[in-house]
Design an enzyme around this catalytic site. Sequence first.
Site, PDB file in Angstrom:
ATOM      1  N   HIS A  62       0.850  -1.202   0.000  1.00  0.00           N
ATOM      2  CA  HIS A  62       0.000   0.000   0.000  1.00  0.00           C
ATOM      3  C   HIS A  62       0.881   1.246   0.000  1.00  0.00           C
ATOM      4  CE1 HIS A  62      -3.980   1.915   1.361  1.00  0.00           C
ATOM      5  NE2 HIS A  62      -3.117   2.926   1.265  1.00  0.00           N
ATOM      6  N   HIS A  64       1.480   5.049  -2.024  1.00  0.00           N
ATOM      7  CA  HIS A  64       1.053   6.085  -2.965  1.00  0.00           C
ATOM      8  C   HIS A  64       2.292   6.577  -3.713  1.00  0.00           C
ATOM      9  CE1 HIS A  64      -3.104   6.420  -1.447  1.00  0.00           C
ATOM     10  NE2 HIS A  64      -2.559   6.119  -0.277  1.00  0.00           N
ATOM     11  N   GLY A  69      -3.142  12.558  -1.040  1.00  0.00           N
ATOM     12  CA  GLY A  69      -3.577  13.882  -0.585  1.00  0.00           C
ATOM     13  C   GLY A  69      -4.582  14.524  -1.512  1.00  0.00           C
ATOM     14  N   GLY A  70      -4.680  15.852  -1.390  1.00  0.00           N
ATOM     15  CA  GLY A  70      -5.623  16.623  -2.184  1.00  0.00           C
ATOM     16  C   GLY A  70      -6.913  16.960  -1.469  1.00  0.00           C
ATOM     17  N   GLU A  71      -7.106  16.414  -0.268  1.00  0.00           N
ATOM     18  CA  GLU A  71      -8.363  16.663   0.456  1.00  0.00           C
ATOM     19  C   GLU A  71      -8.514  18.113   0.885  1.00  0.00           C
ATOM     20  OE1 GLU A  71      -7.211  12.382   1.765  1.00  0.00           O
ATOM     21  OE2 GLU A  71      -6.201  14.228   1.161  1.00  0.00           O
ATOM     22  N   ARG A 164     -15.152  10.548   2.352  1.00  0.00           N
ATOM     23  CA  ARG A 164     -14.471  10.845   1.083  1.00  0.00           C
ATOM     24  C   ARG A 164     -14.751   9.786   0.017  1.00  0.00           C
ATOM     25  NH1 ARG A 164      -8.603  11.002   3.553  1.00  0.00           N
ATOM     26  NH2 ARG A 164      -9.596   9.243   4.631  1.00  0.00           N
ATOM     27  N   ARG A 228      -7.084   1.593  12.879  1.00  0.00           N
ATOM     28  CA  ARG A 228      -7.361   3.029  12.959  1.00  0.00           C
ATOM     29  C   ARG A 228      -8.138   3.390  14.218  1.00  0.00           C
ATOM     30  NH1 ARG A 228      -8.912   5.583   7.489  1.00  0.00           N
ATOM     31  NH2 ARG A 228      -6.687   6.030   7.560  1.00  0.00           N
ATOM     32  N   ASP A 280       1.086   2.798   3.851  1.00  0.00           N
ATOM     33  CA  ASP A 280       0.300   3.950   3.380  1.00  0.00           C
ATOM     34  C   ASP A 280       1.231   5.129   3.089  1.00  0.00           C
ATOM     35  OD1 ASP A 280      -1.917   5.359   2.562  1.00  0.00           O
ATOM     36  OD2 ASP A 280      -2.677   5.765   4.574  1.00  0.00           O
TER      37      ASP A 280
END
Length: 373
Positions: A62, A64, A69-71, A164, A228, A280
Site C-alpha cells: 500500500h 502512494h 492527498g488533495g483533500e 471521502r 485506525r 500507506d
Amino acid sequence: MITLLKDVNCFCPKHIGQKDILIANEKIERIDPVGRWENCPFLDRIIDCDGLTAFPGLIDQHVHIVGGGGEHGFASRIGDINPDHVFLSGVTTLVGLLGFDSCTKDPANLFAGAKSLRQSGLTAYLYSGSYTFPMPSLTQSILRDLILVDEVIGVGEVAIADHRSSQPSALELAELASAVHAGGMIGGKAGVVHIHLGEGKRGMGLLLDVLEQTDLPKEMFVPTHVNRQPKLFEQAMEYCRNGGNIDLTAGETHGIPVPDAIEMLVDSGMDLSRVTVSSDSNGSIPTGGVGKIQELYDDIRGCIVKKGIRPETAFSFVTENVAKILKLYPEKGTLQEGADADIALLDCGYRLRKLFCLGKQTVDDGHRVNSEE
C-alpha cells in the site's frame, strides 16, 4: 554476477540457522551449509556476513508512489515517493495505488511511476482504480487491466465507511469485485480488492454485506487501516478469526500502533497467516501529516525489540504473508532456492545494514549505494 553471502544467520522467515547464500544474477541459487562455496573459482564477490541476520526483503502492498492527498486543496497534494527512501526502509517489492484524488493523478501517472521504480531496481506492481466509483482504469475496464497489464494485480484502494468515498452500495461493490475476480482468474493474478476503511459508522459492514449476499471468495478482499480505531480493530479481529485477511497500517499514533496491535493478535492465539502490515506511504494521514515508508520497518522492528515478538513472526507480516495473499510466493517473501534475491541483512539490533534487490546491492552499512558498484 555471482555473489556469496557467507556465514549469515537465516530467517526465511522461519529460522534455519547459519548458512551460505549463493546469489546468481537475480535469483537465490543455493542455500547451503557454511563453507561449501568458499573456494569456488566462479564467485565474483564474497561478503562476510558474520554477525548479520538475513530476512526476505519487505513487501509493502500500500504505497502512494505518485503521492496522495488533495483533500485540502491543490497545495495539499503529496509528491512522488523517493526510491532511495524505499531502499533504506528495507522494502524490495511494493504495490502502488491511487487514493482520494484520481483526477489530477490518474492511472497513467501511476503506471509510469511503477515503471520508473522498476528501472531503479525495485519490483513494483499496482492496483487499478481509486477511492471513486466508477473506477478509473488504464484500458477503460478493470477487467481488461487485470488481464492485459502485467503490473496490475488487483483494484484499490476502494474506500468505504468514509465521507471521502463514493458511498458505493453492496451491489456496486459486488459487481466491481466480480470483475476483479474474473480478471484475476483469466490473467493468472491475485485479483485482490484492497479496501480502504475510514472512520465511518458501519466499519466493515458493507464488506460483510457483500460476502453475505454473494459467493465471492473471502480471500480476495484485503481491508486495510484496521488499526485506525479500537472498535474497528475488534471488528477486524473477528473477521480475521473467521478466515478473512486484514492489513494494519504502520505509523498509527491515534488508533492502535502496529506493535500493540500485533501483540494483541499474537496473544489471541488466532491464525496469523492472514495478517499483514503496510505503510500507506506518501498518503495523507487523517489527523495531519504524510505517511512515511520507513514507518513500516520501524514498526516491525518495534514488534521485536519492544514487544518481544519472535522475529520470524514479526517479519512474516511484511514478507511471506503478503506474498501469499498477492500470489507472488514463492518468488517473493521468502529465502529459498529459486526465489528472487531480495535479501535484507540486519545487525544484532535488527537495524538494516545491507539490502539486495533482485541480486543487486542497494544498501551498504545502512547507506544507499549505486547498485552497479
